[in-house]
Design a protein around this motif. Structure first.
Motif, PDB file in Angstrom:
ATOM      1  N   THR A  71       0.829  -1.213   0.000  1.00 40.00           N
ATOM      2  CA  THR A  71       0.000   0.000   0.000  1.00 40.00           C
ATOM      3  C   THR A  71       0.861   1.260   0.000  1.00 40.00           C
ATOM      4  O   THR A  71       0.418   2.321  -0.428  1.00 40.00           O
ATOM      5  CB  THR A  71      -0.934   0.015   1.217  1.00 40.00           C
ATOM      6  OG1 THR A  71      -0.157  -0.175   2.411  1.00 40.00           O
ATOM      7  CG2 THR A  71      -1.979  -1.092   1.124  1.00 40.00           C
ATOM      8  N   SER A  72       2.105   1.140   0.437  1.00 43.54           N
ATOM      9  CA  SER A  72       3.028   2.276   0.455  1.00 43.54           C
ATOM     10  C   SER A  72       3.529   2.652  -0.935  1.00 43.54           C
ATOM     11  O   SER A  72       4.114   3.726  -1.127  1.00 43.54           O
ATOM     12  CB  SER A  72       4.229   1.942   1.346  1.00 43.54           C
ATOM     13  OG  SER A  72       4.982   0.873   0.779  1.00 43.54           O
ATOM     14  N   GLY A  73       3.322   1.763  -1.907  1.00 40.35           N
ATOM     15  CA  GLY A  73       3.857   1.970  -3.244  1.00 40.35           C
ATOM     16  C   GLY A  73       5.131   1.205  -3.503  1.00 40.35           C
ATOM     17  O   GLY A  73       5.604   1.140  -4.637  1.00 40.35           O
ATOM     18  N   ASP A  74       5.715   0.637  -2.464  1.00 37.53           N
ATOM     19  CA  ASP A  74       6.907  -0.184  -2.618  1.00 37.53           C
ATOM     20  C   ASP A  74       6.520  -1.653  -2.800  1.00 37.53           C
ATOM     21  O   ASP A  74       5.348  -1.970  -3.015  1.00 37.53           O
ATOM     22  CB  ASP A  74       7.827   0.004  -1.408  1.00 37.53           C
ATOM     23  CG  ASP A  74       8.404   1.409  -1.327  1.00 37.53           C
ATOM     24  OD1 ASP A  74       8.627   2.019  -2.395  1.00 37.53           O
ATOM     25  OD2 ASP A  74       8.631   1.904  -0.205  1.00 37.53           O
ATOM     26  N   ASP A  75       7.476  -2.550  -2.716  1.00 40.73           N
ATOM     27  CA  ASP A  75       7.231  -3.973  -2.930  1.00 40.73           C
ATOM     28  C   ASP A  75       7.707  -4.780  -1.732  1.00 40.73           C
ATOM     29  O   ASP A  75       8.655  -4.385  -1.050  1.00 40.73           O
ATOM     30  CB  ASP A  75       7.979  -4.469  -4.175  1.00 40.73           C
ATOM     31  CG  ASP A  75       7.645  -3.665  -5.411  1.00 40.73           C
ATOM     32  OD1 ASP A  75       6.460  -3.602  -5.765  1.00 40.73           O
ATOM     33  OD2 ASP A  75       8.574  -3.095  -6.015  1.00 40.73           O
ATOM     34  N   LEU A  76       7.064  -5.919  -1.505  1.00 37.43           N
ATOM     35  CA  LEU A  76       7.511  -6.874  -0.500  1.00 37.43           C
ATOM     36  C   LEU A  76       8.073  -8.083  -1.230  1.00 37.43           C
ATOM     37  O   LEU A  76       7.350  -8.751  -1.976  1.00 37.43           O
ATOM     38  CB  LEU A  76       6.363  -7.299   0.410  1.00 37.43           C
ATOM     39  CG  LEU A  76       6.747  -8.255   1.549  1.00 37.43           C
ATOM     40  CD1 LEU A  76       7.640  -7.544   2.564  1.00 37.43           C
ATOM     41  CD2 LEU A  76       5.506  -8.812   2.233  1.00 37.43           C
ATOM     42  N   GLY A 118      -3.954 -11.020   2.962  1.00 40.00           N
ATOM     43  CA  GLY A 118      -2.778 -11.689   3.508  1.00 40.00           C
ATOM     44  C   GLY A 118      -1.899 -12.226   2.394  1.00 40.00           C
ATOM     45  O   GLY A 118      -2.266 -12.187   1.218  1.00 40.00           O
ATOM     46  N   LEU A 119      -0.754 -12.730   2.750  1.00 41.47           N
ATOM     47  CA  LEU A 119       0.178 -13.312   1.783  1.00 41.47           C
ATOM     48  C   LEU A 119       0.581 -14.694   2.247  1.00 41.47           C
ATOM     49  O   LEU A 119       1.134 -14.853   3.337  1.00 41.47           O
ATOM     50  CB  LEU A 119       1.424 -12.425   1.644  1.00 41.47           C
ATOM     51  CG  LEU A 119       2.540 -12.988   0.749  1.00 41.47           C
ATOM     52  CD1 LEU A 119       2.107 -13.004  -0.709  1.00 41.47           C
ATOM     53  CD2 LEU A 119       3.827 -12.179   0.915  1.00 41.47           C
ATOM     54  N   ARG A 140      -1.736  -9.252   8.782  1.00 41.64           N
ATOM     55  CA  ARG A 140      -1.716  -8.094   9.680  1.00 41.64           C
ATOM     56  C   ARG A 140      -0.369  -7.931  10.383  1.00 41.64           C
ATOM     57  O   ARG A 140      -0.294  -7.697  11.583  1.00 41.64           O
ATOM     58  CB  ARG A 140      -2.852  -8.192  10.694  1.00 41.64           C
ATOM     59  CG  ARG A 140      -4.228  -8.168  10.039  1.00 41.64           C
ATOM     60  CD  ARG A 140      -5.346  -8.281  11.043  1.00 41.64           C
ATOM     61  NE  ARG A 140      -6.641  -8.291  10.369  1.00 41.64           N
ATOM     62  CZ  ARG A 140      -7.815  -8.484  10.989  1.00 41.64           C
ATOM     63  NH1 ARG A 140      -7.828  -8.686  12.305  1.00 41.64           N
ATOM     64  NH2 ARG A 140      -8.941  -8.476  10.316  1.00 41.64           N
ATOM     65  N   GLY A 141       0.674  -8.065   9.626  1.00 35.66           N
ATOM     66  CA  GLY A 141       2.006  -7.807  10.140  1.00 35.66           C
ATOM     67  C   GLY A 141       2.665  -8.951  10.866  1.00 35.66           C
ATOM     68  O   GLY A 141       3.817  -8.827  11.295  1.00 35.66           O
ATOM     69  N   ILE A 317      -0.688  -5.111  -0.226  1.00 36.96           N
ATOM     70  CA  ILE A 317      -0.585  -5.558   1.155  1.00 36.96           C
ATOM     71  C   ILE A 317      -0.173  -4.389   2.052  1.00 36.96           C
ATOM     72  O   ILE A 317       0.688  -3.576   1.691  1.00 36.96           O
ATOM     73  CB  ILE A 317       0.462  -6.682   1.259  1.00 36.96           C
ATOM     74  CG1 ILE A 317      -0.018  -7.923   0.521  1.00 36.96           C
ATOM     75  CG2 ILE A 317       0.771  -7.025   2.706  1.00 36.96           C
ATOM     76  CD1 ILE A 317       1.020  -9.021   0.446  1.00 36.96           C
ATOM     77  N   ALA A 318      -0.799  -4.327   3.228  1.00 34.14           N
ATOM     78  CA  ALA A 318      -0.411  -3.352   4.237  1.00 34.14           C
ATOM     79  C   ALA A 318       0.463  -4.043   5.270  1.00 34.14           C
ATOM     80  O   ALA A 318       0.045  -5.032   5.885  1.00 34.14           O
ATOM     81  CB  ALA A 318      -1.646  -2.738   4.896  1.00 34.14           C
ATOM     82  N   LEU A 319       1.690  -3.554   5.468  1.00 38.81           N
ATOM     83  CA  LEU A 319       2.591  -4.158   6.444  1.00 38.81           C
ATOM     84  C   LEU A 319       2.373  -3.621   7.853  1.00 38.81           C
ATOM     85  O   LEU A 319       2.665  -4.288   8.839  1.00 38.81           O
ATOM     86  CB  LEU A 319       4.049  -3.914   6.048  1.00 38.81           C
ATOM     87  CG  LEU A 319       4.593  -4.688   4.852  1.00 38.81           C
ATOM     88  CD1 LEU A 319       6.072  -4.421   4.687  1.00 38.81           C
ATOM     89  CD2 LEU A 319       4.337  -6.191   4.995  1.00 38.81           C
ATOM     90  N   ARG A 320       1.856  -2.406   7.958  1.00 41.64           N
ATOM     91  CA  ARG A 320       1.754  -1.764   9.264  1.00 41.64           C
ATOM     92  C   ARG A 320       0.372  -1.183   9.461  1.00 41.64           C
ATOM     93  O   ARG A 320      -0.324  -0.903   8.521  1.00 41.64           O
ATOM     94  CB  ARG A 320       2.811  -0.668   9.407  1.00 41.64           C
ATOM     95  CG  ARG A 320       4.220  -1.209   9.218  1.00 41.64           C
ATOM     96  CD  ARG A 320       5.242  -0.104   9.149  1.00 41.64           C
ATOM     97  NE  ARG A 320       6.586  -0.645   8.973  1.00 41.64           N
ATOM     98  CZ  ARG A 320       7.124  -0.897   7.804  1.00 41.64           C
ATOM     99  NH1 ARG A 320       6.423  -0.659   6.711  1.00 41.64           N
ATOM    100  NH2 ARG A 320       8.339  -1.400   7.705  1.00 41.64           N
TER     101      ARG A 320
END
Length: 320
Positions: A71-76, A118-119, A140-141, A317-320
């Motif tokens: 969701t930040s625009g970056d990648d996991l 989720g992932l 959820r983190g 995905i939201a990490l935080r």
């Protein structure tokens, strides 16, 4: 009719012919209008803009099997040492959560975003050591272990309503189906939710998944998979040169032909989610077959072959 004799829907076309040693982890980044995939063994991150065919790739310092948009625009990134954040603008990579980082035997393999945001991701032995792998879920983190003692985990995907999960241990030749709770976790043996009073179930406390589709009599082995909006599975059959379409009951009703012996994983993309991207691999091949495009990356237009069939959105995905 045998599975391999199902009706052919057409042949996918190669869009990037430079071969991947192990193409895997395709996904669609709707925000940027691009497909992305990994060459795990070649250690490269690929991006392909569908609108104009612009293809770019980045060298990586480790084995990586999936890149999930955040969701930040970056990648996991799902890597051999765990989960890492990649700055999308500049390509820099930083650790986020270690998973099996101290285990030199394993690397990451298949992964897929689920219907709950989720992932799910997996590990396996770098030489496919028996029972060396495990299956995890990021939710959820937090990272939870769902299953252990897997040899080659693959085919992670989910029903449109999020109540069923699928996976295979490719070495068994059987795709399995798991009933999921309201949060998207496998149910406990007693039918209860995975999380109870904040306590997660251990892998041995979970209900066993049920056999869903058996490919032991097929020339191909089940590999990566994705589910369409109608609940049909699109399954890459490693060794068969095809991606099969299976009904929610596990019956093969059609396939896409791929001019490569080892298709590894499909993913839906495009504005209407009617384009199927298919990765392939040259891993383990001792010689090149004339006319084959082993290791290339392919596209197939479903809007012409099966009008009305489309994929499902994968939310960031939201990490935080």
């Amino acid at each position: 009719m045998s599975r391999s004799a199902s009706p052919c829907l057409g042949e996918a076309r190669a869009i990037v012919e430079a071969p991947c040693e192990l193409g895997e982890g395709p996904s669609w980044d709707a925000r940027r209008g691009e497909f992305r995939w990994l060459d795990i063994l070649g250690r490269r991150f690929h991006r392909y803009r569908l609108e104009d065919g612009d293809h770019r790739s980045q060298a990586l310092d480790e084995l990586v099997s999936f890149a999930a948009p955040l969701t930040s625009g970056d990648d996991l990134l799902v890597t051999e040492h765990g989960l890492k954040e990649r700055d999308h603008a500049h390509g820099g990579v930083s650790p986020w959560r270690e998973v099996e980082a101290a285990n030199p035997v394993t690397r990451s393999n298949d992964a897929r975003i689920d219907r709950h945001g989720g992932l799910w991701f997996s590990t396996m032995g770098k030489a496919a050591e028996a029972a060396a792998g495990s299956l995890y879920r990021l939710h959820r983190g937090e990272v939870f272990c769902l299953k252990q003692d897997i040899t080659i985990p693959n085919a992670l995907c989910f029903s449109p309503d999020g109540r069923l999960g699928y996976f295979t241990d490719t070495a068994t030749g059987v795709v399995m189906r798991w009933a999921l709770d309201a949060e998207g976790f496998p149910l406990r043996q007693d039918g209860g939710a995975f999380l109870q009073d904040g306590v997660a179930a251990r892998p041995e406390q979970l209900a066993e998944p049920e056999p869903w589709a058996d490919f032991n009599d097929d020339p191909g082995n089940p590999d990566g998979a994705v589910i369409d909006a109608d609940g049909y599975m699109w399954l890459a059959l490693w060794g068969s040169g095809r991606v099969a379409r299976l009904t929610p009951d596990g019956e093969e009703v059609g396939h896409v032909r791929v001019n490569a012996d080892q298709p590894s994983c499909p993913a839906f993309g495009g504005r209407e989610l009617t384009t199927l991207l298919i990765t392939t691999a040259t891993e383990g091949q001792r010689e090149h077959k004339e006319g084959r495009q082993d290791g290339a990356t392919f596209l197939f237009d479903l809007s012409e072959a099966l009008p009305g069939v489309r994929g499902l959105d994968d939310p960031p995905i939201a990490l935080r």
